[in-house]
Write an enzyme that holds these catalytic residues in place. Structure first.
Site, short mmCIF file in Angstrom:
data_model
loop_
_atom_site.label_atom_id
_atom_site.label_comp_id
_atom_site.label_asym_id
_atom_site.label_seq_id
_atom_site.Cartn_x
_atom_site.Cartn_y
_atom_site.Cartn_z
N ASP A 77 0.84 -0.41 -14.14
CA ASP A 77 1.50 -1.06 -13.13
C ASP A 77 1.89 -2.77 -13.55
O ASP A 77 2.74 -3.40 -13.54
CB ASP A 77 0.74 -0.87 -11.89
CG ASP A 77 1.13 0.52 -11.40
OD1 ASP A 77 1.46 1.35 -12.08
OD2 ASP A 77 0.69 0.80 -10.38
N GLY A 135 0.70 -1.33 -0.14
CA GLY A 135 0.00 -0.01 -0.04
C GLY A 135 0.90 1.35 -0.03
O GLY A 135 0.50 2.35 0.37
C1 MEV Z 1 -0.44 3.99 -9.48
O1 MEV Z 1 0.62 3.06 -9.33
C2 MEV Z 1 -0.20 4.66 -10.72
C3 MEV Z 1 -1.53 5.49 -11.03
O2 MEV Z 1 -1.08 6.28 -12.35
C4 MEV Z 1 -2.77 4.77 -11.32
C5 MEV Z 1 -2.59 4.03 -12.75
O3 MEV Z 1 -1.79 4.13 -13.58
O4 MEV Z 1 -3.54 3.17 -12.97
C6 MEV Z 1 -1.81 6.63 -10.06
#
Ligand code: MEV
Length: 334
Positions: free
Chosen positions: A157, A109
């Site tokens: 991700d 998290g």
């Molecule tokens: C989260 O690691 C990255 C964000 O850009 C969300 C996403 O890309 O899905 C905040």
């Protein structure tokens, strides 16, 4: 039979949040992994064991029931596993129950991709009990699974956790690590919700449409320049670009005073310039690119500083290298 898959965590060097709205991003997989082990049971249940606890739920034959259970009954973190297990069990005649165990050395998290790495490793491990999958199939399943906790995911991700290395998204082109840098990661230990941060940015966009669109254009331009700077071996310009990216993140309000204080204290070290948030922000981690030969002395200084300052006492700081393997999976006959 046991099916084992592991996937790396990640950092985002450039483009978090803006990537949800269609810009490019640059991400890298890091040498911290989650491993998921799956095996058959005769219990007609899905059992999930992890550092966060265990759950055991009956297999659901109807899609609606799965959706209902996912929405109301399971701790958020377990949803991707229950979703993937139900999906494969319902399409296979001979499956009765599954036990799934998660071992992770990725902090949870705080923006280092623990949930995406879990989705990727879970897809490889659970489906690996039944069939051979390609990396692309694992990626598609992992994104479906991630959507059970975070419907607006850009998919960036899961992509880097699947393929490893440093990549440009969405093209998935690999970027060679052009200069010898190590990643310094400082964890604020403030957990965040990616879903909430992304919703906050959506609100910012609604209220500041024109400026948000300009920021997306600026981010795209910045990333194009960074890719050229990496190819031309210009580490200083890449670091300066990280500071500029941080300014954009400040403007869309995903930073806070605690993170700014941490970045100021890193920035005082001449070896550790231009830190920025990585991932959703509102907590989580900040990163800096440090020359490979300086990383140990840099870590020592930052740790001393964190211990000495009341503000930073409970923070942690570590280094990471880029993982080049991405998801790996295998089965063991017992
Ligand atoms: C989260 O690691 C990255 C964000 O850009 C969300 C996403 O890309 O899905 C905040």
């Amino acid at each position: 039979m046991k099916s084992i898959a592991s996937a790396p965590g990640k950092i985002i060097l450039f483009g978090e949040h803006f990537v949800v709205h269609g810009t490019k991003a640059i991400l890298a997989a890091i040498d911290k992994r989650v491993t998921v082990t799956s095996s058959f049971t005769n219990n007609k249940t899905i059992k999930v064991n992890s550092q966060l606890g265990s759950i055991e739920v009956p297999i659901s034959s109807s899609h609606e029931e799965v959706e209902h259970r996912l929405l109301y009954n399971h701790k958020t973190e377990f949803r991707p596993f229950v979703y993937l297990a139900n999906k494969i069990i319902n399409s296979e005649q001979n499956a009765s129950g599954l036990e799934i165990t998660i071992d992770s050395d990725i902090p949870i998290g705080v923006g280092l991709g623990s949930s995406s790495a879990c989705c990727v490793a879970a897809a490889g491990s659970i489906f690996g009990l039944f069939k051979e999958l390609s990396s692309e199939e694992i990626l598609n399943l992992s994104i479906e699974a991630e959507k059970t906790i975070f419907p607006d995911t850009s998919g960036a991700d899961c992509t880097v956790c699947t393929y490893g290395g440093m990549i440009e998204y969405p093209s998935i082109e690999k970027i060679d690590n052009p200069f010898d840098f190590a990643l310094l990661i400082a964890n604020s230990m403030i957990p965040h919700s990616t879903k909430r941060s992304v919703e906050k940015v959506n609100k910012f966009k609604e209220n500041n449409e024109e400026r948000f669109s300009q920021l997306c254009d600026l981010e795209t331009k910045l990333i194009d320049e960074v890719i050229a700077d990496m190819k031309n071996n210009n580490p200083n310009t890449v670091r300066l670009a990280m500071s500029l990216n941080q300014e954009y993140l400040e403007e869309i309000q995903v930073s806070n005073e605690k993170l700014r204080e941490m970045m100021r204290s890193l920035q005082e070290d001449p070896l550790c310039l231009h830190p920025k948030i990585t991932g959703a922000g509102d907590g989580g981690c900040v990163i800096a690119l440090v020359a490979g030969e300086s990383i140990n002395s840099c870590l020592e200084t930052v740790r001393k500083k964190f211990t000495a300052s009341v503000w930073n006492q409970d923070k942690e700081c570590f280094s990471a290298k880029i993982d080049t393997k991405g998801v790996v999976w295998s089965t063991i006959e017992e």
